[in-house]
Design an enzyme around this catalytic site. Sequence first.
Site, short mmCIF file in Angstrom:
data_model
loop_
_atom_site.label_atom_id
_atom_site.label_comp_id
_atom_site.label_asym_id
_atom_site.label_seq_id
_atom_site.Cartn_x
_atom_site.Cartn_y
_atom_site.Cartn_z
N TRP A 1 -42.32 32.33 94.13
CA TRP A 1 -41.51 32.74 92.97
C TRP A 1 -42.16 32.22 91.69
CZ3 TRP A 1 -38.90 30.26 89.02
CH2 TRP A 1 -37.92 31.00 88.34
N ARG B 1 -47.13 17.70 102.41
CA ARG B 1 -47.43 18.37 101.12
C ARG B 1 -48.04 17.37 100.13
NH1 ARG B 1 -43.45 23.37 99.80
NH2 ARG B 1 -43.48 24.20 101.89
N ASP C 1 -36.82 29.64 101.59
CA ASP C 1 -38.27 29.76 101.52
C ASP C 1 -38.68 30.64 100.34
OD1 ASP C 1 -40.86 29.38 102.28
OD2 ASP C 1 -40.74 30.54 104.13
N HIS D 1 -39.07 25.18 92.65
CA HIS D 1 -38.13 24.31 93.36
C HIS D 1 -36.87 24.09 92.52
CE1 HIS D 1 -40.89 23.80 96.56
NE2 HIS D 1 -41.73 23.00 95.93
N SER E 1 -38.35 19.46 105.48
CA SER E 1 -38.61 19.28 106.91
C SER E 1 -39.48 18.05 107.15
CB SER E 1 -39.30 20.53 107.46
OG SER E 1 -40.64 20.56 107.01
N LEU F 1 -15.39 23.84 102.46
CA LEU F 1 -16.70 24.02 103.11
C LEU F 1 -17.36 22.67 103.44
CD1 LEU F 1 -19.25 26.25 103.30
CD2 LEU F 1 -20.00 24.93 101.35
C1 FPP Z 1 -39.69 26.47 100.34
O1 FPP Z 1 -40.48 26.90 99.28
C2 FPP Z 1 -38.75 25.49 99.95
C3 FPP Z 1 -38.71 24.16 100.29
C4 FPP Z 1 -39.86 23.26 100.43
C5 FPP Z 1 -37.44 23.55 100.57
C6 FPP Z 1 -36.27 23.98 99.72
C7 FPP Z 1 -36.10 23.17 98.50
C8 FPP Z 1 -35.28 23.50 97.48
C9 FPP Z 1 -34.42 24.68 97.51
C10 FPP Z 1 -35.23 22.66 96.26
C11 FPP Z 1 -34.41 21.44 96.29
C12 FPP Z 1 -33.31 21.38 97.29
C13 FPP Z 1 -32.17 20.68 97.09
C14 FPP Z 1 -31.16 20.55 98.20
C15 FPP Z 1 -31.87 20.05 95.83
P1 FPP Z 1 -42.03 26.81 99.46
O2 FPP Z 1 -42.50 25.71 98.58
O3 FPP Z 1 -42.40 26.69 100.89
O4 FPP Z 1 -42.43 28.21 98.89
P2 FPP Z 1 -43.72 29.07 99.25
O5 FPP Z 1 -43.68 29.32 100.74
O6 FPP Z 1 -43.53 30.30 98.44
O7 FPP Z 1 -44.90 28.27 98.83
#
Ligand code: FPP
Length: 222
Positions: free
Chosen positions: A17, A63, A12, A29, A57, A122
């Site tokens: 970031w 989104r 998260d 991302h 999710s 792993l």
């Molecule tokens: C949360 O950040 C992150 C996600 C929506 C999911 C995680 C996705 C990645 C790490 C990128 C791609 C993954 C792979 C496996 C290639 P957020 O957008 O909710 O951040 P915020 O809460 O700061 O807005």
Amino acid sequence: MKIPQHIAIIMDGNGRWAKAKNLPRTKGHKEGAASVEIITKEANKLGVKYLTLYAFSTENWARPKTEIIALMNLLEETLDKFLNNPDKNIKIIFSSSRKKLPAKILKKMQQVEKESAKNKGLTLNLAIDYGSRQEILEAISKLQKKNLKPTKANFEKCLYNNLPDPDLIIRTSGEQRLSNFLLWQAAYSEFYFTKTLWPDFREKELLEAIKDFSIRQRRFGA
Ligand code: FPP
């Protein structure tokens, strides 16, 4: 140091970031995807057997479309990397409803699973189009279809994957909730919350989480 057999991570903070750096969310991302690669390698090096990462999710479909496309592209890039430059130690599986993902991603997921199936290090379990309530409902429906008694063992065979329960669940970015992640499997997991945003979560941060886990007393209710 006691190494958890199974670590699960709610990744998260990619958006925050990027915002802090005046960059578009997609850059967050992208840097988050770099953390995925680094943490997978490091977990394997440390002897972790299972790493479950919450990448997308069932709720994330709400989104904005442009963000979903960017996330799907990143996912595809990551799958392509696994396919073109496989790490012979890492086995890849998915916890996924597989209902809404684009066909080309589903195809690559199947390819990656097949090609990495024999790897002995792993196991990386990517939770994509994943929701725990959905997983539980699907498991109940499979139990009914197979006419199986609702025992713990039978139920767990009907989940997307029947891995040992996570020993340690990490959530980055300062949020402290489970957000529909591994509700059944987390019954006795240890939780570790850190303010670090996922794109900044690297080797040092993983070690800190494992060190914290190492000194905990687990009694499993006994
Ligand atoms: C949360 O950040 C992150 C996600 C929506 C999911 C995680 C996705 C990645 C790490 C990128 C791609 C993954 C792979 C496996 C290639 P957020 O957008 O909710 O951040 P915020 O809460 O700061 O807005």
